[in-house]
Design a protein around this motif. Structure first.
Motif, PDB file in Angstrom:
ATOM      1  N   ASP A  29       0.601  12.463   0.883  1.00 25.46           N
ATOM      2  CA  ASP A  29       1.492  11.578   0.129  1.00 25.46           C
ATOM      3  C   ASP A  29       2.757  12.304  -0.315  1.00 25.46           C
ATOM      4  N   LEU A  30       2.615  13.542  -0.777  1.00 27.08           N
ATOM      5  CA  LEU A  30       3.792  14.310  -1.173  1.00 27.08           C
ATOM      6  C   LEU A  30       4.681  14.617   0.023  1.00 27.08           C
ATOM      7  N   CYS A  31       4.060  14.916   1.143  1.00 25.21           N
ATOM      8  CA  CYS A  31       4.826  15.151   2.385  1.00 25.21           C
ATOM      9  C   CYS A  31       5.691  13.945   2.713  1.00 25.21           C
ATOM     10  N   ILE A  32       5.111  12.741   2.596  1.00 24.37           N
ATOM     11  CA  ILE A  32       5.864  11.513   2.880  1.00 24.37           C
ATOM     12  C   ILE A  32       7.036  11.356   1.918  1.00 24.37           C
ATOM     13  N   PRO A  34       0.833  -1.216   0.000  1.00 15.73           N
ATOM     14  CA  PRO A  34       0.000   0.000   0.000  1.00 15.73           C
ATOM     15  C   PRO A  34       0.861   1.256   0.000  1.00 15.73           C
ATOM     16  N   ALA A  35       0.443   2.261  -0.779  1.00 12.08           N
ATOM     17  CA  ALA A  35       1.228   3.500  -0.888  1.00 12.08           C
ATOM     18  C   ALA A  35       0.302   4.707  -0.861  1.00 12.08           C
ATOM     19  N   GLY A  36      -0.577   4.727   0.123  1.00 11.49           N
ATOM     20  CA  GLY A  36      -1.480   5.855   0.278  1.00 11.49           C
ATOM     21  C   GLY A  36      -2.412   6.005  -0.904  1.00 11.49           C
ATOM     22  N   ALA A  37      -2.609   7.271  -1.333  1.00  6.30           N
ATOM     23  CA  ALA A  37      -3.528   7.548  -2.444  1.00  6.30           C
ATOM     24  C   ALA A  37      -2.791   7.699  -3.766  1.00  6.30           C
ATOM     25  N   LEU A  38      -1.521   7.317  -3.818  1.00  4.72           N
ATOM     26  CA  LEU A  38      -0.743   7.462  -5.047  1.00  4.72           C
ATOM     27  C   LEU A  38      -1.224   6.486  -6.111  1.00  4.72           C
ATOM     28  N   PRO A  39      -1.192   6.883  -7.390  1.00  2.00           N
ATOM     29  CA  PRO A  39      -1.463   5.926  -8.474  1.00  2.00           C
ATOM     30  C   PRO A  39      -0.446   4.787  -8.411  1.00  2.00           C
ATOM     31  N   CYS A  41       3.810  15.870  -9.626  1.00  3.32           N
ATOM     32  CA  CYS A  41       3.682  17.232 -10.168  1.00  3.32           C
ATOM     33  C   CYS A  41       3.155  17.191 -11.596  1.00  3.32           C
ATOM     34  N   ASP A  42       3.688  16.255 -12.402  1.00  2.00           N
ATOM     35  CA  ASP A  42       3.254  16.156 -13.804  1.00  2.00           C
ATOM     36  C   ASP A  42       1.788  15.766 -13.913  1.00  2.00           C
ATOM     37  N   ALA A  43       1.338  14.924 -12.971  1.00  4.41           N
ATOM     38  CA  ALA A  43      -0.042  14.448 -13.017  1.00  4.41           C
ATOM     39  C   ALA A  43      -1.006  15.385 -12.301  1.00  4.41           C
ATOM     40  N   GLU A  58      16.753   8.796  -6.201  1.00  8.98           N
ATOM     41  CA  GLU A  58      16.272   8.812  -7.584  1.00  8.98           C
ATOM     42  C   GLU A  58      14.817   8.353  -7.673  1.00  8.98           C
ATOM     43  N   LYS A  59      14.470   7.308  -6.933  1.00  2.42           N
ATOM     44  CA  LYS A  59      13.095   6.788  -6.981  1.00  2.42           C
ATOM     45  C   LYS A  59      12.110   7.785  -6.364  1.00  2.42           C
ATOM     46  N   TYR A  60      12.473   8.364  -5.214  1.00  3.03           N
ATOM     47  CA  TYR A  60      11.587   9.336  -4.586  1.00  3.03           C
ATOM     48  C   TYR A  60      11.432  10.577  -5.482  1.00  3.03           C
ATOM     49  N   SER A  61      12.542  10.990  -6.099  1.00  2.00           N
ATOM     50  CA  SER A  61      12.484  12.162  -6.987  1.00  2.00           C
ATOM     51  C   SER A  61      11.568  11.893  -8.170  1.00  2.00           C
ATOM     52  N   ALA A  62      11.669  10.692  -8.738  1.00  2.00           N
ATOM     53  CA  ALA A  62      10.805  10.339  -9.866  1.00  2.00           C
ATOM     54  C   ALA A  62       9.340  10.337  -9.440  1.00  2.00           C
ATOM     55  N   ALA A  63       9.063   9.855  -8.234  1.00  2.00           N
ATOM     56  CA  ALA A  63       7.684   9.838  -7.735  1.00  2.00           C
ATOM     57  C   ALA A  63       7.179  11.258  -7.503  1.00  2.00           C
TER      58      ALA A  63
END
Length: 380
Positions: free
Chosen positions: A120-123, A72-77, A111-113, A101-106
Motif C-alpha cells: 500500500d505504501l509503495c502504491i 477499495p483501497a487495499g489494506a489501508l484504514p 507512518c503515524d499509525a 497533498e492527499k497522497y502525502s497526507a495518506a
C-alpha cells in the motif's frame, strides 16, 4: 488513476461497402445546411445553451458524487483509503498539486499509525511520483519511485516512472537500466521498447562505441518477481482493451465472410453475417448498406429501405444508401420516392451512370403509373 500501482501503463450490383466517412447533411436541393447565427444575447428566462436560469439554480442543489471515496483501497484504514481515493480522483482531473497533498497526507498517516503495509505504501509513493512527473518535478519523482522500489522491489510502475524522469533529465544511462529492467519483468511493455531504442541512440552519440561499458549494472530480475507480475489480476482497463480487440477481430472476420457470401450470391448467409456485425458495431454504416443488398436480392424491399434509412441517419450523404433505397422504393412501386433518391445520388456525384440509367427507367415507370391511374379515374 484508481489503484495506480496495479494498472499497466455506388451501384445496384452485389458489391459490398467498406466503411465510409461521414458527410455534412445536404437538403434535397443539394445545398449544405448551415446553422443559423443568433441575433444578439438571449432574453432573460429564455433557453440559453439548453438550460434556463431556474435549471442552473436547481443544479446547484444537487450534491456532488463522492462515491469514489469509498472505493477499495487495499489494506489501508478507511480514513487513509479515502485520502488515497481522493488523490486518485484529483489526478484523473489533472489537479496534480492537490493530488500530491492527499497522497502525502495518506503517507504521513501510515507512518503515524505505524502501518507497515509495503504494497500500500509503495502504491502511494508511486502515485505521488506520477503527480511529480506530470508537473515536471523529476527529482521528487525519482525520490518517490526509489522509495517505492525499496518497499516493493521490481515493481513495474515505479520503474517506468523513474526511467521516464531520468530520461527527461538526460540521465540516459540510468534511464536505460530502468527501462531494460522493466522489459525483464514484462517484455510486452511497448513504451519501454521504444524508449530503449531512442536512448540507445543518445548513448552512442554521448559515449561512443563503448557506451555499454559505461552503463551501471543492470539488475537481474528474479523469476519470482516475473511470476508475481504475470499472476496479478489484469486491471479493468486492460480487460476492456482485450475484449475490444477481440470484438474488432470478430467484426472484421464476420464482415469478410458476409462480403464473400454476397460475392457468391449467397444472400441469406450474407444477411446473417452483417446482422452479427451490427450486434458488435450498431453504428457501422457500411453494414447497413451491405445488408440492404441482401434484402434487395431477396425481394425484402421494406427491410432494405429501413437499412438504408439507418445508414443515412449515420451518414446523411452516403451515395450507396440513397441508391439502394431508390431500388427498394422501386420494388415497393413508390416510383416518386425512388426518383427523388436517384436525383440525390446524381447531385452528390453526377458520374454514377447506373443512377442515370435507373432514373430513366423509374421515370418511365412513374409516367406509366400516372397514366394508368388517370385511365382508372372515373370521369365526372
Amino acid at each position: 488513476m484508481g489503484n495506480a500501482q496495479d494498472k499497466p501503463s455506388g451501384t445496384g450490383g452485389a458489391k459490398t461497402d467498406q466503411a465510409t466517412p461521414g458527410f455534412r447533411r445536404r437538403s434535397r436541393a443539394g445545398s449544405t445546411e448551415k446553422p443559423k447565427a443568433g441575433k444578439g444575447p438571449p432574453e432573460k428566462g429564455s433557453m440559453s445553451n439548453g438550460a434556463t436560469q431556474g435549471d442552473r439554480n436547481q443544479s446547484k442543489d444537487i450534491p456532488p458524487d463522492t462515491s469514489y471515496l469509498d472505493a477499495p483501497a487495499g489494506a489501508l484504514p478507511s480514513h487513509l483509503g479515502r485520502l488515497k481515493n481522493e488523490g486518485n480522483h484529483l489526478f484523473k482531473n489533472g489537479q496534480f498539486a492537490d493530488a500530491v497533498e492527499k497522497y502525502s497526507a495518506a503517507i504521513d498517516g501510515c507512518c503515524d499509525a505505524g502501518i507497515e503495509s509495503g504494497e500500500d505504501l509503495c502504491i502511494l509513493y508511486s502515485n505521488r511520483a506520477a503527480c511529480y512527473l506530470k508537473d515536471g518535478s523529476n527529482t521528487e519523482c525519482i525520490q518517490d519511485c526509489t522509495r517505492a522500489l525499496e518497499l516493493q522491489p521490481f515493481s513495474l510502475k515505479p520503474l517506468l516512472r523513474r526511467a521516464t524522469a531520468y530520461e527527461s533529465m538526460e540521465r540516459y544511462r540510468q534511464a536505460y537500466v530502468d527501462f531494460k529492467t522493466v522489459l525483464q519483468i514484462d517484455i510486452g511493455v511497448q513504451a519501454a521498447h521504444d524508449s530503449v531504442h531512442r536512448i540507445t541512440k543518445q548513448l552512442i552519440e554521448q559515449d561512443g562505441p563503448d557506451w555499454r561499458q559505461k552503463l551501471p549494472e543492470i539488475p537481474l530480475v528474479p523469476l519470482s518477481a516475473q511470476q508475481h507480475h504475470r499472476q496479478k489480476d489484469p486491471s479493468a482497463e486492460l480487460v476492456q482493451a482485450r475484449e475490444a480487440k477481440k470484438a474488432e477481430a470478430r467484426f472484421a472476420s464476420l464482415k469478410t465472410e458476409g462480403n464473400e457470401h454476397v460475392r457468391k450470391s449467397q444472400f441469406h448467409d450474407g444477411l446473417e453475417k452483417y446482422s452479427e456485425c451490427l450486434k458488435i458495431k450498431p453504428d457501422e454504416c457500411s453494414c447497413f448498406t451491405n445488408r440492404a443488398i441482401c434484402y434487395l436480392r431477396l425481394g425484402c424491399f421494406e427491410e432494405a429501405k429501413q437499412d438504408c434509412d439507418s445508414a443515412l441517419k449515420l451518414e446523411p450523404t452516403n451515395k450507396k444508401a440513397f441508391y439502394r433505397r431508390a431500388l427498394a422504393f422501386k420494388g415497393l412501386q413508390d416510383y416518386l420516392s425512388s426518383s427523388s433518391d436517384l436525383q440525390e445520388v446524381l447531385q452528390l456525384d453526377p458520374n454514377v451512370h447506373e443512377a442515370e440509367q435507373e432514373l430513366e427507367t423509374v421515370t418511365g415507370l412513374l409516367r406509366q403509373s400516372l397514366m394508368d391511374g388517370a385511365q382508372h379515374t372515373p370521369r365526372v
